[in-house]
Write an enzyme that holds these catalytic residues in place. Structure first.
Site, short mmCIF file in Angstrom:
data_model
loop_
_atom_site.label_atom_id
_atom_site.label_comp_id
_atom_site.label_asym_id
_atom_site.label_seq_id
_atom_site.Cartn_x
_atom_site.Cartn_y
_atom_site.Cartn_z
N LYS A 42 0.80 -1.19 0.00
CA LYS A 42 0.00 0.00 0.00
C LYS A 42 0.85 1.26 0.00
CE LYS A 42 -3.65 -2.11 2.74
NZ LYS A 42 -4.36 -2.06 4.03
N GLY A 43 2.08 1.16 0.46
CA GLY A 43 2.88 2.34 0.72
C GLY A 43 3.18 3.24 -0.45
N GLU A 98 8.22 1.67 -5.75
CA GLU A 98 8.31 1.30 -4.33
C GLU A 98 8.34 2.55 -3.48
OE1 GLU A 98 8.08 -0.94 -2.19
OE2 GLU A 98 9.34 -2.67 -2.51
N ASP A 99 7.78 2.47 -2.29
CA ASP A 99 7.88 3.59 -1.37
C ASP A 99 9.29 3.68 -0.79
OD1 ASP A 99 7.62 1.26 0.17
OD2 ASP A 99 6.00 2.02 1.40
N ASP A 102 14.38 -0.84 1.90
CA ASP A 102 14.87 -0.97 3.27
C ASP A 102 15.78 -2.19 3.33
OD1 ASP A 102 15.05 -1.20 6.10
OD2 ASP A 102 13.04 -0.43 6.37
N LYS A 130 17.00 3.38 2.25
CA LYS A 130 17.60 3.31 3.57
C LYS A 130 18.68 2.23 3.56
CE LYS A 130 14.70 3.48 7.06
NZ LYS A 130 13.79 3.05 8.16
N ARG A 164 -0.45 7.34 6.92
CA ARG A 164 -0.29 7.38 5.46
C ARG A 164 -0.73 8.73 4.88
NH1 ARG A 164 0.81 2.22 3.52
NH2 ARG A 164 -0.11 0.50 4.66
#
Length: 178
Positions: A42-43, A98-99, A102, A130, A164
């Site tokens: 969802k991000g 992609e948000d 990580d 990140k 969000r």
């Protein structure tokens, strides 16, 4: 919600500016192609909506839902597909939106799945990277911003499905998720 944020990292204006730059770069790099832009739910949904409006080329969109976090603040390391694509990808040029990159486990999993489906090419655009959390040797082709090793929320990114809708990206106070 705003009281739960210790620091704003990227303002709404900074996000808009960088996303416009990414959209222009993708338009140049995919000129003459009809890429399938895949939103990782969802991000990334807010990011993708803004990004494709800054792209000046023909494109199609589809959505995948994958999970590796659940309601936790750290990846479980187990990635599963909750919603697969509706469009065949064989022979297509794909742009995964992609948000955040990580651990890299989700991105690696998605690329493996899409390679097996015989995509022509797979490019990744991540709004945030990140690298301090990386568990696998993988990186996005296009990156909006590098992040410190902090837990961020806003602009589509959540903690336990909250935050969000913040128009900026901020660091979530540790006591909220500890």
């Amino acid at each position: 919600m705003e009281n739960d944020i210790s620091e704003v990292l990227f303002s709404e204006a900074q996000l808009k500016q960088r996303i416009a730059e990414l959209g222009q770069q993708l338009s140049e790099d995919f000129s003459g192609k009809n890429p399938l832009v895949i939103c990782v739910l969802k991000g990334a949904f807010i990011f993708m909506g803004d990004l494709i409006r800054k792209m000046s080329i023909p494109l199609e969109i589809d959505f995948m839902a994958v999970s590796s976090y659940g309601a936790a603040s750290k990846s479980s390391g187990v990635v599963k597909i909750n919603k697969d694509l509706d469009v065949p990808v064989e022979g297509r040029d794909l742009i995964i939106v992609e948000d955040i990159t990580d651990s890299g486990l989700t991105l690696q999993f998605l690329q493996d799945v899409l390679r097996r489906k015989k995509a022509n090419s797979i490019s990744v655009v991540a709004l945030f990277d990140k690298p301090a959390r990386r568990k696998v040797d993988i990186k996005a082709d296009y990156v909006g911003f590098l992040l410190p090793d902090e837990f961020i929320v806003g602009y589509g990114l959540d903690y336990a499905e909250k935050y969000r809708n913040l128009p900026y990206v901020g660091i979530l106070k540790r006591e909220i998720y500890s």
